[in-house]
Design an enzyme around this catalytic site. Structure first.
Site, mmCIF file in Angstrom:
data_model
loop_
_atom_site.group_PDB
_atom_site.id
_atom_site.type_symbol
_atom_site.label_atom_id
_atom_site.label_comp_id
_atom_site.label_asym_id
_atom_site.label_seq_id
_atom_site.Cartn_x
_atom_site.Cartn_y
_atom_site.Cartn_z
ATOM 1 C CB SER A 208 -1.493 38.145 43.642
ATOM 2 O OG SER A 208 -2.693 37.735 44.135
ATOM 3 C CG ASN A 209 -2.274 35.323 47.972
ATOM 4 O OD1 ASN A 209 -3.128 34.621 47.324
ATOM 5 N ND2 ASN A 209 -2.594 36.433 48.479
ATOM 6 N NE ARG A 210 3.024 29.347 45.056
ATOM 7 C CZ ARG A 210 3.690 28.989 43.849
ATOM 8 N NH1 ARG A 210 2.858 28.779 42.792
ATOM 9 N NH2 ARG A 210 5.058 29.663 43.573
ATOM 10 C CB ALA A 276 -4.882 34.160 50.635
#
Length: 401
Positions: A208-210, A276
């Site tokens: 995943s991402n932030r 995102a």
């Protein structure tokens, strides 16, 4: 002016900035709004009810029962207004409204109000920055209220910083813009993607991402408050929409987000890709948890669907599409390429080189580029204000049409 004929309830609290309430009332009446004023008892130490009564052309209320025995019905006042504005809103008023501590007429009317409510804080800089005040403001915003951000400058204490009541012209301008947005955006169908996507590696782990989802949800709230019909396709996030009329569709992966967005795309007047989306996913998902074995582990990845590019190709006449570009180098060049490649009408550029911008933060700094290569730079500001900037750009476009 969009304030003509609007019923505006002004709450005035005990602050040295209370004198500005007279100017707010005068400007509202000049714009042909109907104004009623509620004062706290402490506010009378700074400005007289007579002043506000003369300017508003209506009696001023401060207690449940007047000296002549007549009753100020807080429920009727709350139902009467098209909008309620508390200016100046002291730290005490923010706390009472945020916690439902109903011990005077003003807080009783606030709790009874069915209209939008704006808070315009005024206090010393340390009071405004205190965690308890910030939490109270966050709670009020989570209830669907609006914040008119204070200005920065010299304060009554002699200190200089953030905490000055917004100027009366700014308060009235923001109210006017609020009603203007409702006129233009009413009935428009808006689709927004928000938050991260997660791509499962096994039943425990994922890629995943932030992304926190804060920007996407702030945009959703702004458009919903303006009267649009908003649907958010949301990846996993702890953020919630403040506005009750936001329809949220929860998904996990990029494939799920694409499928959900496809189902709403054709009916949407505006699509904003604020999510995102993970660019890659594991080529093979393990059925069981992967156990530790060797020192090194190789992970084969494959591309996820490009949601913005896929739907950009399906764009219909009259639809507006806005995308985000988060960059770390050659920002404008990369953003312009994305604008063209994905058939956007606008691309909103974030640079991680700008402190306070991008993921996690409550603030953001954006640059907006349109199809005609026009570039608009905006300063660092809270994400709810950034969302209003984006909303206003869209409203300009819709107004032209």
């Amino acid at each position: 002016m969009n304030l003509q004929g609007k019923k505006i309830l002004l709450g005035v609290c005990g602050s040295i900035a209370a004198y500005k309430a007279a100017l707010v009332v005068r400007l509202l009446v000049k714009a042909h709004a109907e104004v009623k004023v509620i004062m706290t008892e402490a506010a009378k130490d700074f400005i007289t009810p007579l002043t506000l009564s003369v300017l508003s052309k209506n009696p001023v209320s401060s207690q449940f029962a007047n000296e002549d025995g007549t009753w100020n019905n807080h429920v009727e006042l709350g139902f009467w207004a098209d909008v309620m504005v508390i200016a100046p809103a002291t730290a005490k008023a923010l706390s009472r409204c945020a916690t439902g501590h109903c011990d005077d007429l003003l807080t009783a009317v606030y709790l009874s109000a069915r209209c939008p409510v704006f808070f315009a804080p005024a206090m010393d800089l340390d009071m405004y920055q205190h965690p308890s005040t910030r939490q109270n403001i966050a709670n009020l915003l989570s209830f669907g209220n609006y914040l008119i951000h204070p200005g920065a400058g010299e304060l009554a204490s002699g200190l200089s910083g953030e905490g000055r009541l917004a100027e009366p012209e700014s308060i009235v301008s923001q109210l006017n813009a609020f009603f203007s947005r409702q006129t233009v955006a009413a009935g428009k169908r808006v689709l927004i993607t928000a938050g991260p996507t997660v791509e499962a590696l096994d039943p425990v782990r994922f890629i995943s991402n932030r992304s926190s989802g804060k920007m996407g949800y702030a945009i959703a709230d702004a458009f919903a408050a303006a009267g649009a019909q908003v649907t958010v396709i949301s990846g996993p996030t702890a953020v919630k929409a403040s506005m009750e009329n936001v329809n949220v569709v929860n998904v996990n992966s990029a494939d799920e987000m694409l499928d959900a967005a496809q189902g709403h795309f054709d009916q949407s007047d505006l699509v904003i890709f604020a999510a995102a989306v993970a660019d890659y996913k594991p080529a093979h998902r393990a059925v069981q948890k992967i156990k530790k074995s060797e020192e090194m582990m190789s992970l084969e990845l494959t591309r996820t669907p490009d949601i913005a590019a896929t739907l950009g190709k399906q764009k219909k006449q009259g639809q507006l599409i806005i995308g985000f570009a988060l960059e770390t180098e050659n920002e404008l060049e990369h953003a312009r390429r994305k604008l063209t490649a994905k058939n956007f009408d606008y691309v909103i550029l974030n640079s991680l080189n700008d402190p306070g911008a991008g993921f996690i933060h409550d603030t953001n700094k954006i640059t907006v580029i349109d199809r005609n290569e026009n570039v608009r730079h905006f300063s660092l500001k809270p994400k709810d204000e950034v969302a209003l900037d984006i909303l206003n750009i869209v409203l300009e476009k819709w107004s032209e049409a």
